[in-house]
Design a protein around this motif. Structure first.
Motif, PDB file in Angstrom:
ATOM      1  N   VAL A  55       0.673  -1.251  -0.076  1.00 27.02           N
ATOM      2  CA  VAL A  55       0.000   0.002  -0.059  1.00 27.02           C
ATOM      3  C   VAL A  55       0.955   1.352  -0.020  1.00 27.02           C
ATOM      4  O   VAL A  55       1.846   1.377   0.890  1.00 27.02           O
ATOM      5  CB  VAL A  55      -0.855  -0.137   1.106  1.00 27.02           C
ATOM      6  CG1 VAL A  55      -1.974   1.282   1.296  1.00 27.02           C
ATOM      7  CG2 VAL A  55      -1.749  -1.278   1.356  1.00 27.02           C
ATOM      8  N   ARG A  56       0.555   2.254  -0.732  1.00 24.10           N
ATOM      9  CA  ARG A  56       1.516   3.292  -0.985  1.00 24.10           C
ATOM     10  C   ARG A  56       1.416   3.976   0.417  1.00 24.10           C
ATOM     11  O   ARG A  56       0.443   4.111   1.249  1.00 24.10           O
ATOM     12  CB  ARG A  56       0.849   4.287  -1.935  1.00 24.10           C
ATOM     13  CG  ARG A  56      -0.346   4.941  -1.649  1.00 24.10           C
ATOM     14  CD  ARG A  56      -0.845   6.020  -2.857  1.00 24.10           C
ATOM     15  NE  ARG A  56       0.072   7.032  -2.805  1.00 24.10           N
ATOM     16  CZ  ARG A  56      -0.169   8.153  -3.428  1.00 24.10           C
ATOM     17  NH1 ARG A  56      -1.336   8.454  -4.338  1.00 24.10           N
ATOM     18  NH2 ARG A  56       0.698   9.404  -3.468  1.00 24.10           N
ATOM     19  N   GLY A  57       2.522   4.795   0.750  1.00 18.92           N
ATOM     20  CA  GLY A  57       2.737   5.290   2.299  1.00 18.92           C
ATOM     21  C   GLY A  57       1.757   6.388   2.681  1.00 18.92           C
ATOM     22  O   GLY A  57       1.322   6.652   3.648  1.00 18.92           O
ATOM     23  N   GLU A  58       1.018   6.986   1.520  1.00 23.25           N
ATOM     24  CA  GLU A  58       0.280   8.087   2.040  1.00 23.25           C
ATOM     25  C   GLU A  58      -1.128   7.644   2.262  1.00 23.25           C
ATOM     26  O   GLU A  58      -1.953   8.291   3.147  1.00 23.25           O
ATOM     27  CB  GLU A  58       0.049   8.994   0.679  1.00 23.25           C
ATOM     28  CG  GLU A  58       0.835   9.890   0.275  1.00 23.25           C
ATOM     29  CD  GLU A  58       2.010   9.236  -0.719  1.00 23.25           C
ATOM     30  OE1 GLU A  58       2.117   7.985  -0.635  1.00 23.25           O
ATOM     31  OE2 GLU A  58       3.207   9.729  -1.156  1.00 23.25           O
ATOM     32  N   TYR A  59      -1.450   6.220   2.156  1.00 27.26           N
ATOM     33  CA  TYR A  59      -2.728   5.822   2.371  1.00 27.26           C
ATOM     34  C   TYR A  59      -2.591   4.981   3.725  1.00 27.26           C
ATOM     35  O   TYR A  59      -2.998   4.003   3.785  1.00 27.26           O
ATOM     36  CB  TYR A  59      -3.240   4.587   1.335  1.00 27.26           C
ATOM     37  CG  TYR A  59      -3.642   5.490   0.233  1.00 27.26           C
ATOM     38  CD1 TYR A  59      -3.792   6.676  -0.124  1.00 27.26           C
ATOM     39  CD2 TYR A  59      -4.069   4.478  -0.955  1.00 27.26           C
ATOM     40  CE1 TYR A  59      -4.175   7.008  -1.305  1.00 27.26           C
ATOM     41  CE2 TYR A  59      -4.413   4.928  -2.213  1.00 27.26           C
ATOM     42  CZ  TYR A  59      -4.665   6.062  -2.473  1.00 27.26           C
ATOM     43  OH  TYR A  59      -5.120   6.529  -3.573  1.00 27.26           O
ATOM     44  N   LYS A  60      -2.155   5.698   4.746  1.00 29.51           N
ATOM     45  CA  LYS A  60      -1.916   5.181   5.829  1.00 29.51           C
ATOM     46  C   LYS A  60      -3.130   4.667   6.866  1.00 29.51           C
ATOM     47  O   LYS A  60      -3.074   3.560   7.063  1.00 29.51           O
ATOM     48  CB  LYS A  60      -1.302   6.338   7.054  1.00 29.51           C
ATOM     49  CG  LYS A  60       0.081   6.865   6.701  1.00 29.51           C
ATOM     50  CD  LYS A  60       0.749   7.552   7.542  1.00 29.51           C
ATOM     51  CE  LYS A  60       2.293   8.066   7.288  1.00 29.51           C
ATOM     52  NZ  LYS A  60       2.163   9.202   6.271  1.00 29.51           N
ATOM     53  N   TYR A  61      -4.056   5.345   6.467  1.00 28.01           N
ATOM     54  CA  TYR A  61      -5.534   5.023   7.131  1.00 28.01           C
ATOM     55  C   TYR A  61      -6.025   3.687   6.562  1.00 28.01           C
ATOM     56  O   TYR A  61      -6.611   3.075   7.008  1.00 28.01           O
ATOM     57  CB  TYR A  61      -6.632   6.036   7.412  1.00 28.01           C
ATOM     58  CG  TYR A  61      -7.106   6.222   5.938  1.00 28.01           C
ATOM     59  CD1 TYR A  61      -6.557   7.103   4.825  1.00 28.01           C
ATOM     60  CD2 TYR A  61      -8.722   5.798   5.734  1.00 28.01           C
ATOM     61  CE1 TYR A  61      -7.164   7.200   3.714  1.00 28.01           C
ATOM     62  CE2 TYR A  61      -9.170   5.915   4.570  1.00 28.01           C
ATOM     63  CZ  TYR A  61      -8.254   6.781   3.467  1.00 28.01           C
ATOM     64  OH  TYR A  61      -9.097   7.011   2.350  1.00 28.01           O
ATOM     65  N   ILE A  62      -5.730   3.539   5.316  1.00 27.51           N
ATOM     66  CA  ILE A  62      -6.139   2.107   4.417  1.00 27.51           C
ATOM     67  C   ILE A  62      -5.348   1.098   5.116  1.00 27.51           C
ATOM     68  O   ILE A  62      -6.006  -0.100   5.286  1.00 27.51           O
ATOM     69  CB  ILE A  62      -5.741   2.583   2.894  1.00 27.51           C
ATOM     70  CG1 ILE A  62      -6.555   3.544   2.269  1.00 27.51           C
ATOM     71  CG2 ILE A  62      -6.173   1.011   2.142  1.00 27.51           C
ATOM     72  CD1 ILE A  62      -7.922   3.216   2.149  1.00 27.51           C
ATOM     73  N   ILE A  63      -4.168   1.287   5.772  1.00 29.56           N
ATOM     74  CA  ILE A  63      -3.286   0.202   6.153  1.00 29.56           C
ATOM     75  C   ILE A  63      -4.260  -0.331   7.429  1.00 29.56           C
ATOM     76  O   ILE A  63      -4.312  -1.479   7.486  1.00 29.56           O
ATOM     77  CB  ILE A  63      -2.091   0.472   6.662  1.00 29.56           C
ATOM     78  CG1 ILE A  63      -1.189   0.954   5.329  1.00 29.56           C
ATOM     79  CG2 ILE A  63      -1.280  -0.484   7.260  1.00 29.56           C
ATOM     80  CD1 ILE A  63       0.266   1.692   5.648  1.00 29.56           C
ATOM     81  N   GLY A  64      -4.652   0.615   8.100  1.00 30.36           N
ATOM     82  CA  GLY A  64      -5.588   0.135   9.475  1.00 30.36           C
ATOM     83  C   GLY A  64      -6.614  -0.684   9.100  1.00 30.36           C
ATOM     84  O   GLY A  64      -7.139  -1.629   9.741  1.00 30.36           O
ATOM     85  N   ILE A  65      -7.383  -0.267   7.819  1.00 33.89           N
ATOM     86  CA  ILE A  65      -8.690  -0.730   7.290  1.00 33.89           C
ATOM     87  C   ILE A  65      -8.285  -2.185   6.911  1.00 33.89           C
ATOM     88  O   ILE A  65      -9.108  -3.055   7.289  1.00 33.89           O
ATOM     89  CB  ILE A  65      -9.337   0.218   6.417  1.00 33.89           C
ATOM     90  CG1 ILE A  65      -9.740   1.528   6.855  1.00 33.89           C
ATOM     91  CG2 ILE A  65     -10.350  -0.663   5.662  1.00 33.89           C
ATOM     92  CD1 ILE A  65     -10.280   2.445   5.834  1.00 33.89           C
ATOM     93  N   LEU A  66      -7.306  -2.201   6.289  1.00 36.46           N
ATOM     94  CA  LEU A  66      -6.900  -3.687   5.456  1.00 36.46           C
ATOM     95  C   LEU A  66      -6.334  -4.532   6.983  1.00 36.46           C
ATOM     96  O   LEU A  66      -7.034  -5.653   6.768  1.00 36.46           O
ATOM     97  CB  LEU A  66      -5.853  -3.615   4.786  1.00 36.46           C
ATOM     98  CG  LEU A  66      -6.096  -2.830   3.379  1.00 36.46           C
ATOM     99  CD1 LEU A  66      -4.739  -2.375   2.626  1.00 36.46           C
ATOM    100  CD2 LEU A  66      -7.204  -3.735   2.604  1.00 36.46           C
ATOM    101  N   ASN A  67      -5.784  -3.863   7.775  1.00 36.00           N
ATOM    102  CA  ASN A  67      -5.235  -5.041   9.094  1.00 36.00           C
ATOM    103  C   ASN A  67      -6.468  -5.393   9.644  1.00 36.00           C
ATOM    104  O   ASN A  67      -6.540  -6.424  10.146  1.00 36.00           O
ATOM    105  CB  ASN A  67      -4.439  -4.148   9.651  1.00 36.00           C
ATOM    106  CG  ASN A  67      -2.895  -4.283   9.129  1.00 36.00           C
ATOM    107  OD1 ASN A  67      -2.481  -5.386   8.568  1.00 36.00           O
ATOM    108  ND2 ASN A  67      -2.120  -3.328   9.448  1.00 36.00           N
ATOM    109  N   ARG A  68      -7.527  -4.650   9.718  1.00 37.86           N
ATOM    110  CA  ARG A  68      -8.834  -4.891  10.745  1.00 37.86           C
ATOM    111  C   ARG A  68      -9.514  -6.071   9.840  1.00 37.86           C
ATOM    112  O   ARG A  68      -9.807  -6.966  10.261  1.00 37.86           O
ATOM    113  CB  ARG A  68      -9.699  -3.775  10.682  1.00 37.86           C
ATOM    114  CG  ARG A  68     -10.610  -3.969  12.028  1.00 37.86           C
ATOM    115  CD  ARG A  68     -11.465  -2.981  12.076  1.00 37.86           C
ATOM    116  NE  ARG A  68     -12.529  -2.969  10.964  1.00 37.86           N
ATOM    117  CZ  ARG A  68     -13.132  -1.970  10.436  1.00 37.86           C
ATOM    118  NH1 ARG A  68     -13.205  -0.549  11.191  1.00 37.86           N
ATOM    119  NH2 ARG A  68     -13.822  -2.248   9.444  1.00 37.86           N
ATOM    120  N   ALA A  69      -9.683  -5.835   8.454  1.00 38.24           N
ATOM    121  CA  ALA A  69     -10.318  -6.842   7.600  1.00 38.24           C
ATOM    122  C   ALA A  69      -9.603  -8.215   7.730  1.00 38.24           C
ATOM    123  O   ALA A  69     -10.055  -9.270   7.795  1.00 38.24           O
ATOM    124  CB  ALA A  69     -10.370  -6.132   6.267  1.00 38.24           C
TER     125      ALA A  69
END
Lengths: 191, 450
Positions: free
Chosen positions: B123-137
């Motif tokens: 995941v691109r570094g700018e999408y930090k909050y997406i990392i959180g969403i993916l990790n939760r999923a």
């Protein structure tokens, strides 16, 4: 990456202890375990993110050397990576790093005016940090939120469909908030 | 032309969480694939579907999968390319934010088909909050038995990890992405060997875009043949189009391939027309790397047929009068846009993002940026246009990765279609000097004859 300016400085060892807490070391071990045996170099980028958050907001030489030791890499292997990626800061930054998108779609929707406005409001040029150490202003390339242009990112937060009024309000809000509170690290929240 | 495959459940409350996702039919495809199908059968369905890569290159997905070196004794890897950084493109962010499980579903089936037991999402570094969403999923998928050891009681085990980037457009190129995942600078590798033979850690690897992988689940459920009937000809299926710029309704839309560009831009269902009742001037339809087209050529091909959103129709006319579907990032410019300024802006982007490995790209992007900047600020010289075309032609095709081409095409196409506007800048330094923010259209008829 091109555009990166080399500022030659005399290296001086920092007068502080550069190391992770034991909790963070745990986390680093867990990150290393995501990659196959003998591939701990893969953990470099995530660990540099953590180091930047936890050890002073930027990657000093001492911080990079510490990470190298932790992952069994040569210091130069860490410098190579740290200087390549635009989200790793090699100079001291403010508590809030304001990154205003300057690329095509944001630019036609008024992105340049936002960055100009914030610079005037904070009385700093792009690339500079305010005297109180609270804000650093940067212009960055596409943040991937083109449909909600103009946008900026402050630390992990996206602020979209900006006008000078809303941008000003966001800065005021953050100034009121002041220094970051404990436990607000994104690497704790998201990693 | 309005079939929804990827986004059909987008309005179900809580769809980003496992529960609501599962009860809307989510993960059924994993059950079907792992319990009833062999890896070969899955690859064959994907081939039949005709789906082509949604990240920009449009390479047939089934073919890419079939290249993987099955006989190799090394572990196989699937890597999801979520380094969405092409200006104008923000569809993967939308997909991961709202439907993270749709991506995981596709990744589980793909990993099974490829024989991968570890997969990464870069995941691109700018999408930090997406990392959180993916990790939760991912955590939810583990606790519900769709990831980890012996998925659904079968012999198949899989781990998926999220890996963050740190701000580098080039890492969207698959071999640069692999370098970055190995903890290095994102310098693209020389191909061959292709990742299917030697990819991550030198092992057979498939790199697929987020949207492409999200299509796998639906294809398995409906069958490859049924999927291939959606869309138009060799452009099968639906596509997420991210629309931005001077339009009334910017956002991410799922369209069935074959929709006309005119409908897409003007229909209330999609872009809703040009904002402030202005006229359409130009469109970049596939992310900033593909050639820009003026309004008449984006709405109709050179021989007068309506331009459709398909790989073929957008490319019709070659680079003389056509463009490419690319990543499906529509950037729409209204009549006030200054094409010189926009071209300079995009060239600055490519200069900033060049990894610096190949001289033509490292130096050439910087030269083009400086020449365009002097034209834009009233310092242009008459031979600058030929100079730009010459630099662009010398970058194109002479670099390890396509970033060089991506930097050259916007410049070459802007000069091809808006030459008069560039010439106006050079001829009228006084006017352009104090009119930096576009609107040159007011002074001249800018469209050069094609």
């Amino acid at each position: 990456m091109s555009g990166f300016k080399v500022n030659h400085k005399q290296y001086e060892k920092e007068d502080r202890k550069v190391e992770f807490s034991s909790g963070t070391i745990q986390k680093v071990r867990q990150i290393i375990s995501r990659y196959p045996e003998g591939r701990s170099a893969s953990a470099l980028i995530p660990v540099l993110h953590i180091a930047q958050e936890e050890l002073g907001g930027y990657l000093s030489v001492d911080v990079m050397d510490y990470v190298a030791g932790l992952l069994g890499l040569l210091p130069v292997e860490v410098y190579e990576v740290a200087t390549f990626y635009s989200q790793f800061y090699l100079e001291k930054t403010g508590t809030y790093v304001i990154e205003v998108c300057r690329t095509g779609p944001c630019s036609i929707c008024g992105g340049e005016k936002i960055s100009e406005f914030i610079g005037e409001k904070l009385n700093i040029a792009v690339g500079e940090t305010t005297e109180d150490g609270l804000f650093t202003l940067k212009e960055v390339e596409c943040l991937g939120a083109c449909g909600y242009a103009p946008v900026m990112q402050i630390n992990t937060e996206f602020y979209e469909c900006l006008t000078t009024e809303t941008a000003g309000g966001i800065i005021d809000m953050l100034r009121k908030k002041g220094e970051k509170k404990e436990g607000s690290r994104w690497t704790d929240k998201f990693f | 032309m309005d079939r929804q495959i990827l986004l059909k459940n987008i309005s179900v409350p809580g769809i980003s969480s496992f529960g609501p996702y599962k009860s809307s039919g989510g993960y059924d495809s994993v059950i079907k694939a792992l319990k009833e199908m062999t890896p070969e059968e899955i690859i064959s369905e994907i081939k039949k579907s005709g789906i082509r890569g949604r990240g920009g290159a449009g390479f047939p997905m089934g073919l890419k999968w079939s290249f993987i070196d099955k006989k190799s004794t090394s572990p196989k890897y699937l890597v999801c390319n979520a380094d969405e950084s092409e200006p104008g493109t923000f569809k993967d962010r939308y997909l991961m934010e709202h439907l993270p499980h749709l991506l995981l579903e596709g990744m589980i089936i793909a990993s099974y088909a490829l024989g991968a037991e570890t997969s990464y999402i870069y995941v691109r570094g700018e999408y930090k909050y997406i990392i959180g969403i993916l990790n939760r999923a991912i955590t939810e998928a583990y606790s519900n038995g769709f990831l980890g050891k012996n998925i659904l009681g079968t012999n198949y085990s899989l781990d998926i990890h999220v890996h963050p980037g740190a701000g580098a457009y080039i890492c969207g190129e698959e071999t640069a992405l692999l370098e970055s995942l190995e903890g290095k600078r994102g310098n693209p590798r020389i191909k061959p060997p292709f990742p299917a033979l030697k990819g991550l850690y030198g092992s057979p690897t498939v790199v697929n875009n987020v949207e492409t992988l999200a299509c796998v689940g639906p294809i398995i459920i409906m069958g490859g043949e049924a999927y291939s009937t959606i869309g138009l000809g060799r452009s099968s299926g639906t596509k997420l189009i991210s629309a931005c710029g001077n339009i009334n309704r910017p956002g991410v839309y799922e369209i069935e391939l074959g929709l006309s560009v005119e409908d897409f831009i003007y229909s209330e269902k999609y872009c809703g027309g040009i904002s402030n009742n202005k006229k359409l001037k130009a469109v970049i339809p596939g992310g900033s790397s593909v050639p820009v087209l003026p309004s008449d050529l984006i709405l109709k091909t050179a021989d007068g047929k309506p331009r459709l959103i398909t790989y073929e129709s957008l490319a019709e006319g070659g680079f003389e009068t056509g463009t490419m579907l690319g990543s499906g990032g529509f950037i729409v410019y209204d009549e006030d846009a200054c094409m010189v300024r926009n071209t300079w802006n995009l060239t600055r982007f490519y200069h900033h993002e060049s990894c610096g490995q190949c001289s033509p790209c490292r130096e050439g992007t910087g030269w083009m940026e400086r020449v365009l900047h002097r034209i834009e600020t009233g310092e242009g010289r008459w031979h600058d246009l030929d100079l730009l075309v010459s630099i662009a032609s010398k970058i194109e095709g002479n670099t390890i990765c396509p970033l060089g081409d991506a930097a050259a095409w916007p410049v070459a196409s802007a000069i091809r279609h808006f030459r008069k506007e560039f010439e106006f800048h050079i001829a009228n330094p006084e006017i352009v000097k104090d009119k930096n923010h576009g609107a040159i259209e007011k002074y001249i008829n800018v469209r050069s004859a094609v």
